[in-house]
Write a protein that holds these residues in place. Sequence first.
Motif, PDB file in Angstrom:
ATOM      1  N   THR A 178      38.170  39.769  34.676  1.00 34.64           N
ATOM      2  CA  THR A 178      39.130  39.391  35.716  1.00 34.64           C
ATOM      3  C   THR A 178      38.678  38.163  36.480  1.00 34.64           C
ATOM      4  OG1 THR A 178      38.085  40.996  37.205  1.00 34.64           O
ATOM      5  CG2 THR A 178      40.035  41.711  35.995  1.00 34.64           C
ATOM      6  N   GLY A 179      37.357  37.995  36.607  1.00 32.38           N
ATOM      7  CA  GLY A 179      36.793  36.778  37.188  1.00 32.38           C
ATOM      8  C   GLY A 179      37.339  36.462  38.564  1.00 32.38           C
ATOM      9  N   GLN A 180      37.796  35.220  38.717  1.00 30.32           N
ATOM     10  CA  GLN A 180      38.240  34.743  40.021  1.00 30.32           C
ATOM     11  C   GLN A 180      39.586  35.313  40.424  1.00 30.32           C
ATOM     12  OE1 GLN A 180      38.038  30.506  39.620  1.00 30.32           O
ATOM     13  NE2 GLN A 180      35.812  30.440  39.836  1.00 30.32           N
ATOM     14  N   ASN A 181      40.255  36.015  39.521  1.00 28.92           N
ATOM     15  CA  ASN A 181      41.535  36.617  39.840  1.00 28.92           C
ATOM     16  C   ASN A 181      41.406  38.089  40.235  1.00 28.92           C
ATOM     17  OD1 ASN A 181      43.005  34.226  39.180  1.00 28.92           O
ATOM     18  ND2 ASN A 181      42.769  34.726  37.006  1.00 28.92           N
ATOM     19  N   ALA A 182      40.180  38.560  40.414  1.00 28.43           N
ATOM     20  CA  ALA A 182      39.954  39.960  40.744  1.00 28.43           C
ATOM     21  C   ALA A 182      40.566  40.305  42.099  1.00 28.43           C
ATOM     22  CB  ALA A 182      38.463  40.269  40.752  1.00 28.43           C
ATOM     23  N   THR A 183      41.371  41.344  42.131  1.00 27.71           N
ATOM     24  CA  THR A 183      41.972  41.823  43.368  1.00 27.71           C
ATOM     25  C   THR A 183      41.167  43.005  43.897  1.00 27.71           C
ATOM     26  OG1 THR A 183      43.417  43.380  42.219  1.00 27.71           O
ATOM     27  CG2 THR A 183      44.241  41.120  42.526  1.00 27.71           C
ATOM     28  N   ALA A 184      41.510  43.445  45.095  1.00 25.13           N
ATOM     29  CA  ALA A 184      40.838  44.614  45.656  1.00 25.13           C
ATOM     30  C   ALA A 184      41.057  45.846  44.775  1.00 25.13           C
ATOM     31  CB  ALA A 184      41.346  44.876  47.070  1.00 25.13           C
ATOM     32  N   THR A 185      42.265  45.967  44.213  1.00 22.78           N
ATOM     33  CA  THR A 185      42.563  47.101  43.327  1.00 22.78           C
ATOM     34  C   THR A 185      41.705  47.050  42.068  1.00 22.78           C
ATOM     35  OG1 THR A 185      44.841  47.174  44.132  1.00 22.78           O
ATOM     36  CG2 THR A 185      44.376  48.261  42.029  1.00 22.78           C
ATOM     37  N   THR A 186      41.587  45.861  41.497  1.00 19.49           N
ATOM     38  CA  THR A 186      40.757  45.706  40.296  1.00 19.49           C
ATOM     39  C   THR A 186      39.319  46.112  40.566  1.00 19.49           C
ATOM     40  OG1 THR A 186      42.149  43.886  39.525  1.00 19.49           O
ATOM     41  CG2 THR A 186      39.955  44.082  38.551  1.00 19.49           C
ATOM     42  N   LEU A 187      38.775  45.644  41.673  1.00 18.30           N
ATOM     43  CA  LEU A 187      37.387  45.956  42.002  1.00 18.30           C
ATOM     44  C   LEU A 187      37.216  47.435  42.332  1.00 18.30           C
ATOM     45  CD1 LEU A 187      36.453  42.822  44.140  1.00 18.30           C
ATOM     46  CD2 LEU A 187      35.870  43.292  41.761  1.00 18.30           C
ATOM     47  N   ALA A 188      38.209  48.040  42.957  1.00 13.69           N
ATOM     48  CA  ALA A 188      38.138  49.467  43.260  1.00 13.69           C
ATOM     49  C   ALA A 188      38.116  50.290  41.972  1.00 13.69           C
ATOM     50  CB  ALA A 188      39.323  49.885  44.133  1.00 13.69           C
ATOM     51  N   ILE A 189      38.949  49.896  40.995  1.00 11.61           N
ATOM     52  CA  ILE A 189      38.967  50.591  39.703  1.00 11.61           C
ATOM     53  C   ILE A 189      37.627  50.420  38.984  1.00 11.61           C
ATOM     54  CG2 ILE A 189      40.000  50.585  37.396  1.00 11.61           C
ATOM     55  CD1 ILE A 189      42.661  49.841  38.749  1.00 11.61           C
ATOM     56  N   ALA A 190      37.110  49.201  39.003  1.00 13.25           N
ATOM     57  CA  ALA A 190      35.813  48.949  38.365  1.00 13.25           C
ATOM     58  C   ALA A 190      34.717  49.786  39.008  1.00 13.25           C
ATOM     59  CB  ALA A 190      35.471  47.465  38.446  1.00 13.25           C
ATOM     60  N   PHE A 191      34.770  49.922  40.333  1.00  9.90           N
ATOM     61  CA  PHE A 191      33.749  50.709  41.014  1.00  9.90           C
ATOM     62  C   PHE A 191      33.872  52.193  40.681  1.00  9.90           C
ATOM     63  CE2 PHE A 191      32.053  52.741  44.992  1.00  9.90           C
ATOM     64  CZ  PHE A 191      30.730  52.476  44.702  1.00  9.90           C
ATOM     65  N   VAL A 192      35.089  52.682  40.510  1.00  8.07           N
ATOM     66  CA  VAL A 192      35.282  54.082  40.099  1.00  8.07           C
ATOM     67  C   VAL A 192      34.638  54.327  38.734  1.00  8.07           C
ATOM     68  CG1 VAL A 192      37.012  55.742  39.312  1.00  8.07           C
ATOM     69  CG2 VAL A 192      37.351  54.536  41.464  1.00  8.07           C
ATOM     70  N   VAL A 193      34.876  53.412  37.812  1.00  4.61           N
ATOM     71  CA  VAL A 193      34.297  53.545  36.463  1.00  4.61           C
ATOM     72  C   VAL A 193      32.774  53.515  36.548  1.00  4.61           C
ATOM     73  CG1 VAL A 193      34.137  52.479  34.183  1.00  4.61           C
ATOM     74  CG2 VAL A 193      36.331  52.526  35.378  1.00  4.61           C
ATOM     75  N   LEU A 194      32.236  52.568  37.312  1.00  7.27           N
ATOM     76  CA  LEU A 194      30.786  52.473  37.487  1.00  7.27           C
ATOM     77  C   LEU A 194      30.235  53.744  38.125  1.00  7.27           C
ATOM     78  CD1 LEU A 194      28.308  50.316  37.473  1.00  7.27           C
ATOM     79  CD2 LEU A 194      28.758  50.232  39.919  1.00  7.27           C
ATOM     80  N   ALA A 195      30.920  54.264  39.142  1.00  5.46           N
ATOM     81  CA  ALA A 195      30.437  55.420  39.883  1.00  5.46           C
ATOM     82  C   ALA A 195      30.353  56.667  39.009  1.00  5.46           C
ATOM     83  CB  ALA A 195      31.340  55.678  41.080  1.00  5.46           C
ATOM     84  N   ILE A 196      31.325  56.855  38.129  1.00 12.64           N
ATOM     85  CA  ILE A 196      31.273  58.004  37.217  1.00 12.64           C
ATOM     86  C   ILE A 196      30.017  57.924  36.348  1.00 12.64           C
ATOM     87  CG2 ILE A 196      32.398  59.145  35.266  1.00 12.64           C
ATOM     88  CD1 ILE A 196      35.073  58.182  36.414  1.00 12.64           C
TER      89      ILE A 196
END
Length: 521
Positions: free
Chosen positions: A372-390
Amino acid sequence: MTSYTRPIGLPSHSGKGLGAAEPADLRVGRRGWLALAVLMLPVLLISVDNTVLSFALPIISETLQPTATAQLWIIDTYPLVLAGLLVAMGNLGDRVGRRKLLMIGAVGFGVLSIVAAFAPTAEALIVCRGALAFFGAMLMPSTLSLLRSIFADRRQRRLAIAIWSAGFAAGAALGPIVGGVLLQHFWWGSVFLIAVPVLVPLLVLGPFLLPESKDPNPGRLDLIGIGLSMVMLVPVVFAIKSVATEGASWSDLGLVALSALAGILFVRRQLASPNPMLDMRLFRVGAFSGAVLVNLLSVVALVGFLFFVSQHLQLVLAMQPIDAALALVPGLIVMVVAGLAVVPLVRWVRPNLVVAGGLVLSATAYIIVMLTGQNATATTLAIAFVVLAIGIGAAETISNDLIISVVPEHKAGAASAVSETAYELGAVLGTAVLGSILTAFYRSSLVLPAGLSESQATASTETLGGAVSVAGDLPYSLGQALLHSAREAFDSGVVVTSGIGAALMVAATVLALITLRKARG
């Protein structure tokens, strides 16, 4: 010592001989679980303290105006000193009593937290962070070794360790959330004051609920070994930061060589000692050494992720601290759930497969950010963090259980210190390596608009927070030009850093599959 086991079965007189008894039930009752709740207080506090400043960093960089190197040291001094002292403090707790050391550490940590909250300069804050780590190192080894003493039943201990691990990992994720709530209403120093209400219940309830335990044959305190462990860690981290901010030099190579030499001498000294501070022979056990490395790399991924995501949310997307914190709440929840969910799962699925699956998810999270790079939104980062957290929640629970289960109980303090040292060293490397790489790419990619003074250009080049602060004092068009360039430079570094993070997680997956293949649930 307080008894936590409740015997079942009376003397039997049926066919087994007069006076024979059923095996004692080693499971704890309500008092044992209350003791675990008390032990979770310092676990959460130390873990929160590792990452809370990552979220406060944008405001600190605008208020105290640290250099890029000082900014990294504000974050890294705490886990670096912790990593250097945890084994020594675990050994000290084995000698003087783990509960006693826990109480001493709690008092010192609470007092210094108040001092740190009012630090007037970046340098003073760095010193306070180091002093906090000294007392924090007294807290952490005691928690896991006391847990081992309280929970003798293996299944109950695995659940207790799952809660401990989930709390440790969740605390790292909770740090930015707590920071966001506090920074929305108070000054940056308020993030340190959370230690006081957390530690007071520990000091009141700990003497009544926690049993005292120690090693009956602890050996001598190895001051030379402690010194070597610090020299093994500090110079190499300093060199990494120096390369990122100033470029490579011969002095950096010398620092790395010094760390390597200290590491060799430390290992040789421990192997030669009849009663070592850290039993290096434990690392000959594949499951132990593999679990320790998995711990380290998992935390590198978690802390490195939080380091740049907290800045992207606040300084690139211009979100308020509380809104940025809320974006991370789903990840915090699933991290706790994942840590607990793997407890029954590991009875049927081999531990190396569970850990490897978690690490694959962590790699996936970094790939999401990279793409996603420079187009990363708050939603994108929240989803990525959920995946990382699991992934982190699952991997940390199993690896911590393996570490503590393969050692004799009287060495629980030293073994738990190894687990926590891996955690703290991972926290150091998360910002020292990934944070330094991000800083280097930011500085090399930043294009400053014409019209800045020398001091403004220097502040903007040091950190993204510095650029945001400078932009606020400039005419609108010039400030917007600076913000646009700084944010693009920062996110270009995020893309590269995320690729490196994904590669680290792939390497950790392979490591887990190989080293933990003989481990059993």
